[in-house]
Design a protein around this motif. Structure first.
Motif, PDB file in Angstrom:
ATOM      1  N   VAL A 188       0.785  -1.051  -0.049  1.00 36.01           N
ATOM      2  CA  VAL A 188       0.091   0.001   0.018  1.00 36.01           C
ATOM      3  C   VAL A 188       0.854   1.236  -0.058  1.00 36.01           C
ATOM      4  N   VAL A 189       0.748   2.054  -0.943  1.00 35.88           N
ATOM      5  CA  VAL A 189       1.608   3.211  -1.093  1.00 35.88           C
ATOM      6  C   VAL A 189       0.626   4.503  -0.867  1.00 35.88           C
ATOM      7  N   ALA A 190       1.028   5.399  -0.210  1.00 35.07           N
ATOM      8  CA  ALA A 190       0.353   6.775   0.024  1.00 35.07           C
ATOM      9  C   ALA A 190       1.077   7.788  -0.494  1.00 35.07           C
TER      10      ALA A 190
ATOM     11  N   ALA B 279      -3.794   1.146   6.722  1.00 32.85           N
ATOM     12  CA  ALA B 279      -4.404  -0.264   7.220  1.00 32.85           C
ATOM     13  C   ALA B 279      -5.402  -0.836   6.733  1.00 32.85           C
ATOM     14  N   ILE B 280      -6.445  -0.203   6.564  1.00 33.70           N
ATOM     15  CA  ILE B 280      -7.728  -0.438   5.958  1.00 33.70           C
ATOM     16  C   ILE B 280      -7.492  -1.029   4.339  1.00 33.70           C
ATOM     17  N   ALA B 281      -6.594  -0.502   4.002  1.00 32.51           N
ATOM     18  CA  ALA B 281      -6.485  -0.668   2.439  1.00 32.51           C
ATOM     19  C   ALA B 281      -5.640  -2.058   2.355  1.00 32.51           C
ATOM     20  N   GLY B 282      -4.565  -2.089   3.365  1.00 34.65           N
ATOM     21  CA  GLY B 282      -4.021  -3.248   3.510  1.00 34.65           C
ATOM     22  C   GLY B 282      -4.778  -4.331   3.652  1.00 34.65           C
TER      23      GLY B 282
ATOM     24  N   ALA C 254      -2.241  -6.713   1.938  1.00 38.72           N
ATOM     25  CA  ALA C 254      -0.823  -6.131   1.863  1.00 38.72           C
ATOM     26  C   ALA C 254      -0.632  -6.041   3.288  1.00 38.72           C
ATOM     27  N   HIS C 255       0.817  -6.048   3.712  1.00 36.40           N
ATOM     28  CA  HIS C 255       1.297  -6.245   4.934  1.00 36.40           C
ATOM     29  C   HIS C 255       2.127  -5.229   5.212  1.00 36.40           C
ATOM     30  N   ALA C 256       2.612  -4.388   4.119  1.00 36.17           N
ATOM     31  CA  ALA C 256       3.477  -3.030   4.394  1.00 36.17           C
ATOM     32  C   ALA C 256       2.839  -1.985   3.534  1.00 36.17           C
ATOM     33  N   GLY C 257       3.293  -0.766   4.096  1.00 39.02           N
ATOM     34  CA  GLY C 257       2.855   0.475   3.496  1.00 39.02           C
ATOM     35  C   GLY C 257       3.813   1.533   3.520  1.00 39.02           C
ATOM     36  N   TYR C 258       3.956   2.306   2.405  1.00 43.30           N
ATOM     37  CA  TYR C 258       4.813   3.356   2.482  1.00 43.30           C
ATOM     38  C   TYR C 258       4.177   4.698   2.213  1.00 43.30           C
TER      39      TYR C 258
ATOM     40  N   GLY D  47      -1.120  -8.588  10.508  1.00 44.82           N
ATOM     41  CA  GLY D  47      -0.108  -7.651  10.316  1.00 44.82           C
ATOM     42  C   GLY D  47       0.083  -6.402   9.282  1.00 44.82           C
ATOM     43  N   PHE D  48       0.464  -5.547   9.735  1.00 40.67           N
ATOM     44  CA  PHE D  48       0.625  -4.268   8.744  1.00 40.67           C
ATOM     45  C   PHE D  48       1.738  -3.242   9.423  1.00 40.67           C
ATOM     46  N   GLU D  49       2.758  -2.829   8.431  1.00 39.26           N
ATOM     47  CA  GLU D  49       3.685  -2.122   8.823  1.00 39.26           C
ATOM     48  C   GLU D  49       3.746  -0.662   7.981  1.00 39.26           C
ATOM     49  N   VAL D  50       3.992   0.392   8.545  1.00 33.17           N
ATOM     50  CA  VAL D  50       3.896   1.641   7.736  1.00 33.17           C
ATOM     51  C   VAL D  50       5.415   2.033   7.827  1.00 33.17           C
TER      52      VAL D  50
END
Lengths: 437, 671, 160
Positions: free
Chosen positions: A85-87, A115-118, A123-127, A164-167
């Motif tokens: 997930v990329v913002a 996180a909701i998008a994940g 997805a488990h990681a976002g930037y 799990g989700f990391e940003v």
């Protein structure tokens, strides 16, 4: 308090925490319904989440207005590759300054939306890619991420759900082009911000060649409200096919410029006069750029218009990124066109021929023209060169440079003619003093 | 074979495999879609926007170079919108492009010129002043002129993707974008000049060709490069009997677009000031210039005398002379001089390979296998240095077909970057190390094994046994050094084997044996330099040398006969894969003669009847008489590669100024 | 080349934020953060970052020259970035830029002889509703009048 007083006409959904003490803190966030949507989403299936987002008629707030739910639906859930997930926080469209506020005053809303998008796409990681100039924002975001992780709203096992989700927060380093989604991904991966050939689109092959959901900061920031209150409730705030509210950035010749959250479809003239406080000095309105510098300018008489994606498209302009730039009667449109072209020529990544060479040619033409060294045939040439760029470049930056130029020439040809052959700019000397703060 | 799709281009039905790009699909029905950045085999860019076409149901024009043909697609390449778009792109390209075509090296063969002629506007509307940036010299051979550059990124890609070097990159952005070399202001690279060759305009130019002539003034002669054994075609540009440049722009050879620094630039030895142009004869201990007839008469008389008294001859042949010359030379030695003492510098053990394969001709690989086989094992060679075409093709195979490469080398090699498994082995341990890859190799559907001089003699038999034991089809390439190293063996320039690897009835002395034989009466050296690192034991032997230069061996000679080089003769040569290719004569050097002509004159003077010594007749005779290679004999004598790099070429390399001038380049093996 | 412990910690954190084998993703922020510490992207810094990320210096150079915030030469201790893009232009950004140049006696991308100040005309800073905007190093200042800029410059100068 943020940079401008709120307006009573605002419908505060995404900005409802703006102005609260310590609005960026997790405590404030939790005290005002924060992470409720994530809890709710953890009990939903990915399909249900995407359905809710589709129902909200949320359209991408970065400029193109693509329906967010549909975009999420493109991510192949069965792909064996990790998903991301990329913002897009590379806010750089001239006239636009809203994502900055959303990140500054409500970072957790963004994190929750991501996180909701994940959850929705697996997805488990976002930037969060933030333009380099926003260093203080990066600090705020990093603090928020730490806080969220510390209390289990991010990390390997969010709220004991097993999800799990990391940003991660990534800084840019000065490039408007990195706001284009595939160029952003190139930059995120440590390369020049040159866009990628598409297809494949990021949903299939994005960050690290993996399926990726990529949305604007404002888009993700709308997600918690959509999940919390339901997609239909969000949709109902706007006009058909243009769900919700939107942050409009009012700038230029206004008594009360500022960022205001208004329902989609809000009338532009009302926005100028009732929200923005009208034009200083009782001057007359000449023109408005309705959605950031890439959007074709509207003449004053075109400004009685609903500010949503479809209405502006009908008027041959765009809602873009919500940057409403108001210009009064003393504004030189040749000068405005020149300044905007300086920008695109500077920010062109240089990859493809029409954008690289065309924006430079237009920049030099407009400079010469504004200096009074243009000829009548140059007026048509400006339009011609812009049309030769239009629709033919590798990425949308070419169109972003060409469209406003064509509009300036077509709609304000008289002003171009007034600059011909050695005549000084007719607006010279009418330049304003800077208003006292 | 992938599924076929049917589409329509300009009303013509087209059927191509799914995935074919529209730009290539159009070619199949004779429709040209112009492009600059598109280049077959390199990654797609979509940057120049010249190939925009109309596609039904697409609101915007689409780049044909990034669009895969699809069933039912309707493409139009000639509509007013497309024609106008091309004009616009060319107008954009020419805004900052200097119109110095009359003095630009590329004038006359410039793609920008050509496409402007075919698709451009008659005049430009750009009235602003053009930005001038001074030209830069990046190396002894590469120059860059930024304003001429149209940023098609072909150079960047061929260097990174094709060569695996990545010496070029784009710097800055927007209209200031330009190409920059890896060391800031200069290059550290193979100096292959691929970037220059692939440049569609005159942005990259080469030192040897700059401001020399116009392309249409030259005669273009395609011949085989005389340096390594890969057998690349180099098209020599000749003006006034001078080779001005080498390239393979017309892609006529098995090397496609590829050429290395040697094939492109190392032709300068032809006109080297030390080139021998007059026969030399030792008079009172010193070599003095004599006439051809004087020199030939002396050789014929001395050879005749030694033969008639049953004296001992030694004949050393060349790895750069033609098959016809080698055939004729061994015949001259065996039939004319009555000696079996004939050899040459052997750099790879082809003989043992053929012996081990016992006539299985299908186990010998062709150059095309390098690009087509699904897996390759490289043993004991730094291919990028020693066999640049082989390296290029293996890399292309990996890029395009994801083939698997395995390397067993003494030190780091370029293939490491993409090899599936790599093993470092000390000298002598290579074969054992290769065997350690058994498990991975067995899982491959097929395999190509390339081996250098470290695998020789019994080890070659062991290697073939190993290959056989893998249970998959295996093909072999025995790596050898020079343009006709392989041909020298095929033609029987060996003491134990006649042409076609037929055992000789009475094997003669090998090279080392000849040098060591104190009773040798005459040594005849054709295009070789055996005395560079060795002494001749027979101090009184009559030594005749045919060569281009006064090498260490020539300096010891009693008679030196100036020979023509490969670019000055016709005939055939056989490359590392056993492919026989024809030389074409590009220039002549007054005073020097092709070796075959020298043999003929000598034979005539000695009253020998060795058959018609015309190149084509010798070739025909060879074709008639050469048996299918089927050797049973194990190799005799020394097999050792000279260990040349990209920037050396045996003794000949000394006379290639360019190779010594490109000092910025990484020269050593295994670095 | 050595960096401060804070910068090292930042690098370490960055390198952990990508999938394995994708560490070169850290290139752009690493360059920017390192520049903040040492003042410019020097050849030594390029070498060092290239080494750490297993890139060639040329590849790093190609990236450095792309991003407008990355610079090869140091700027002033206070780098005054003045936006003159459309919203700021309409509210006096260009006049503000000219005023700053006059006040400091330097031109665009120049540094005062004492090394304290430098000026750069920049593209949109994302502060359009509070134009004209400037950024001094990483600090935003909104609705900046020439007088306010004078006061700011004077106060910064007094710190030295």
């Amino acid at each position: 308090m943020p940079y401008n007083e709120p307006s009573p006409l605002e419908v505060k959904v995404l900005t409802r925490r703006f102005g609260l003490a310590d609005s960026a803190s997790l405590d404030t966030y939790l005290a005002t319904g924060g992470y409720e949507a994530l809890k709710k989403a953890l009990g939903m299936t990915p399909g249900e989440i995407i359905e809710e987002v589709k129902l909200s008629n949320l359209r991408g707030r970065g400029g193109a207005g693509f329906p967010a739910g549909t975009k999420w639906g493109f991510v192949p859930r069965d792909s064996a590759r990790p998903k991301y997930v990329v913002a897009n926080g590379d806010e750089g469209e001239p006239g636009t300054c809203k994502d900055r506020l959303l990140m500054e005053y409500d970072p957790h809303q963004l994190i929750e939306g991501m996180a909701i998008a994940g959850l929705a796409v697996g997805a488990h990681a976002g930037y969060i890619y933030v333009r380099g100039e926003f260093r203080y924002i990066i600090r705020i975001l990093e603090r928020a991420v730490e806080e969220a992780r510390g209390r289990g709203y991010l990390g390997g096992n969010i709220l004991g759900s097993g999800f799990g989700f990391e940003v991660y927060v990534q800084s840019g380093a000065g490039s408007y082009e990195c706001g284009e989604e595939s160029a952003l991904l190139e930059s995120l991966e440590g390369r020049r911000g040159v866009p990628r050939i598409r297809p494949p689109f990021p949903a299939v092959s994005g960050a690290f060649q993996s399926p990726t959901v990529l949305n604007n900061i404002e888009t993700y920031s709308a997600v918690p409200a959509i999940i919390r209150e339901g997609g239909a409730a969000f949709a109902a705030l706007g006009t058909p096919r243009n769900g919700g509210t939107r942050l409009f950035c009012l700038s230029g010749h206004l008594n009360k410029p500022g960022v205001y959250e208004l329902p989609m479809g809000f009338n532009l003239l009302r926005m100028i006069h009732e929200v923005g406080g009208g034009i200083p000095g009782g001057k007359r309105l000449k023109a408005v750029i309705p959605g950031g510098s890439s959007c074709p300018v509207l003449k004053a008489e075109e400004c009685d218009i609903a500010m949503d994606f479809d209405s502006l498209a009908k008027a041959k302009s765009m809602l873009g990124s919500g940057g409403v730039v108001v210009m009064d009667e003393d504004t030189c449109m040749v000068q405005a066109a020149r300044r905007i072209m300086e920008f695109y020529a500077h920010e062109s990544c240089g990859w493809c021929v029409p954008c690289r060479e065309g924006t430079n040619w237009l920049r030099r033409l407009l400079r010469r023209f504004h200096a009074g060294e243009g000829s009548r045939s140059d007026i048509d040439l400006i339009g011609d060169v812009a049309r030769n760029i239009l629709g033919r470049t590798f990425c949308p930056l070419g169109d972003a440079a060409a469209m406003p130029t064509i509009a300036f020439v077509e709609k304000f040809r008289d002003e171009f003619e007034a600059h011909l052959e050695g005549r000084p700019c007719p607006f010279e000397g009418r330049r304003r003093e800077v208003p006292a703060p | 074979m992938s599924k076929l799709v049917r589409l329509e281009i300009d009303g013509k039905p087209v059927e191509v495999p799914a995935g074919t790009l529209v730009i290539n699909a159009a070619k199949t029905v004779g429709i040209e879609i112009p492009a600059f950045c598109y280049y077959d085999g390199l990654t797609l860019q979509g940057a120049c926007r010249m190939c925009l076409v109309e596609v039904e149901k697409s609101p915007k024009l689409v780049t044909a170079c990034t669009l895969a043909a699809a069933e039912g697609m309707v493409v139009r390449t000639q509509t007013p919108q497309v024609v106008q778009a091309r004009k616009a792109m060319l107008e954009f390209l020419l805004t900052n492009h200097p119109l110095d075509c009359p003095v630009c090296d590329k004038g006359g063969e410039c793609e920008l010129q050509d496409l402007t002629f075919r698709y451009g506007l008659g005049e430009s509307r750009f009235l602003e002043t053009k930005v001038h940036v001074p030209e830069k010299q990046w190396s002894a051979v590469v120059y860059y002129d930024a304003p001429r550059c149209i940023l098609c990124y072909r150079c960047v890609r061929i260097c990174k993707e094709g060569m695996g070097v990545s010496a070029l990159a784009v710097v800055s952005r927007a209209v200031d974008s330009e190409i920059a070399p890896n060391m800031g202001d200069h290059l550290y690279c193979d100096e292959c000049g691929m970037c220059i060759d692939i440049c569609p305009v005159g942005a990259l130019t080469s030192q040897d060709y700059r401001y020399q002539t116009r392309p249409w003034e030259m005669k273009h002669v395609g011949t085989i490069c005389t340096h390594c054994a890969d057998g690349c075609t180099t098209t020599l540009g000749v003006y006034n009997n001078r080779v001005i440049r080498g390239n393979n722009h017309d892609r006529t050879g098995l090397n496609g677009e590829f050429l290395c620094v040697k094939g492109r630039y190392a032709h300068d030895f032809i006109a080297h000031s030390e080139r021998l142009k007059c026969p030399l004869m030792r008079v009172d201990g010193k070599l003095v210039e004599v006439s051809w007839s004087q020199a030939l008469a002396e050789v014929a008389a001395r050879f005749g005398g030694i033969r008639s008294r049953g004296g001992k001859f030694g004949v050393i042949g060349s790895t750069r002379t033609t098959n016809e010359e080698n055939w004729y030379l061994q015949k001259f030695a065996r039939e004319g001089l009555g000696t079996g003492n004939i050899d040459h510098h052997r750099s790879g053990d082809v003989i043992s390979l053929l012996s081990a394969l016992k006539g299985r001709a299908d186990a010998l690989a062709a150059t095309s296998d390098l690009y087509e086989r699904k897996a390759a094992l490289v043993i004991g060679s730094d291919l990028a240095q020693q066999h640049p075409l082989v390296a290029f093709q293996l890399r292309a195979n990996w890029r395009h077909h994801e083939s698997h490469i395995y390397t067993v080398t003494r030190g780091p090699v370029r293939e490491d970057a993409y090899s599936r498994l790599r093993v470092r082995a000390e000298a002598g341990r290579e074969l054992a190390a290769a065997k350690s890859l058994r498990q991975a190799l067995q899982a491959e559907p097929e395999l190509l094994i390339l081996f250098g001089d470290c695998v020789r003699g019994a080890a070659v038999h062991e290697l073939v046994e190993f290959g056989d034991s893998l249970g998959i089809p295996v093909r072999y390439i025995c790596l050898v050094d020079y343009v006709n190293s392989r041909g020298a063996m095929d033609m029987g320039l060996t003491p134990g084997l006649l042409p076609g690897y037929q055992p000789a009835a009475a094997p003669g002395l090998d090279l080392a044996g000849m040098l060591a034989a104190a009773d040798l009466d005459a040594l005849w050296v054709v295009g070789a330099n055996p005395l560079k690192n060795a002494a001749l034991a027979a101090e009184r032997a009559f030594v005749v040398v045919q060569d281009l230069f006064l090498t260490e061996t020539a300096a010891r000679a009693d008679i030196v006969l100036p020979a023509a080089c490969a670019y000055e003769k016709t005939g055939t040569v056989t490359n590392v894969c056993g492919e026989v290719q024809r030389l074409s004569r590009a220039v002549t050097t007054m005073g020097a003669k092709p070796d075959l002509e020298i043999f003929r004159s000598l034979a005539a003077r000695m009253g020998l009847d060795l058959g018609e010594p015309e190149t084509d007749r010798v070739y025909a005779e060879m074709r008639r008489q050469l048996p299918v290679p089927a050797a049973g004999e194990a190799a005799r004598g020394v097999v050792a590669s000279a260990g040349d790099t990209l920037f050396t070429s045996g003794t000949l390399g000394r006379y290639c100024g360019v190779l010594r001038n490109v000092r910025e380049a990484p020269g050593g093996l295994y670095q | 080349m050595t960096f401060s412990p804070e910068l090292e910690a930042r690098f370490e954190k960055l390198l952990k934020s990508y999938p394995e084998g994708r560490e070169s993703s850290a290139l752009v922020p690493m360059l920017l953060y390192a520049q903040d510490e040492i003042g410019a992207v020097t050849p030594e810094l390029v070498e060092e970052v290239a080494r750490r990320l297993r890139l060639t210096p040329a590849a790093v150079e190609s990236v450095v020259s792309y991003y407008s915030m990355l610079r090869k030469h140091p700027v002033g201790k206070y780098h005054i970035q003045i936006c003159t893009n459309i919203s700021c232009q309409l509210t006096g950004g260009e006049e503000l830029f000219e005023h700053a140049c006059r006040k400091l006696g330097i031109g665009n991308r120049e540094v005062t002889p004492d090394g304290l100040f430098s000026i750069e005309e920049v593209e949109c800073l994302g502060a359009c509703s509070w134009a004209p905007a400037i950024e001094v190093n990483y600090d935003y200042h909104h609705k900046v009048t020439p007088e306010a800029l004078d006061r700011l410059i004077d106060s910064l100068r007094k710190l030295h």
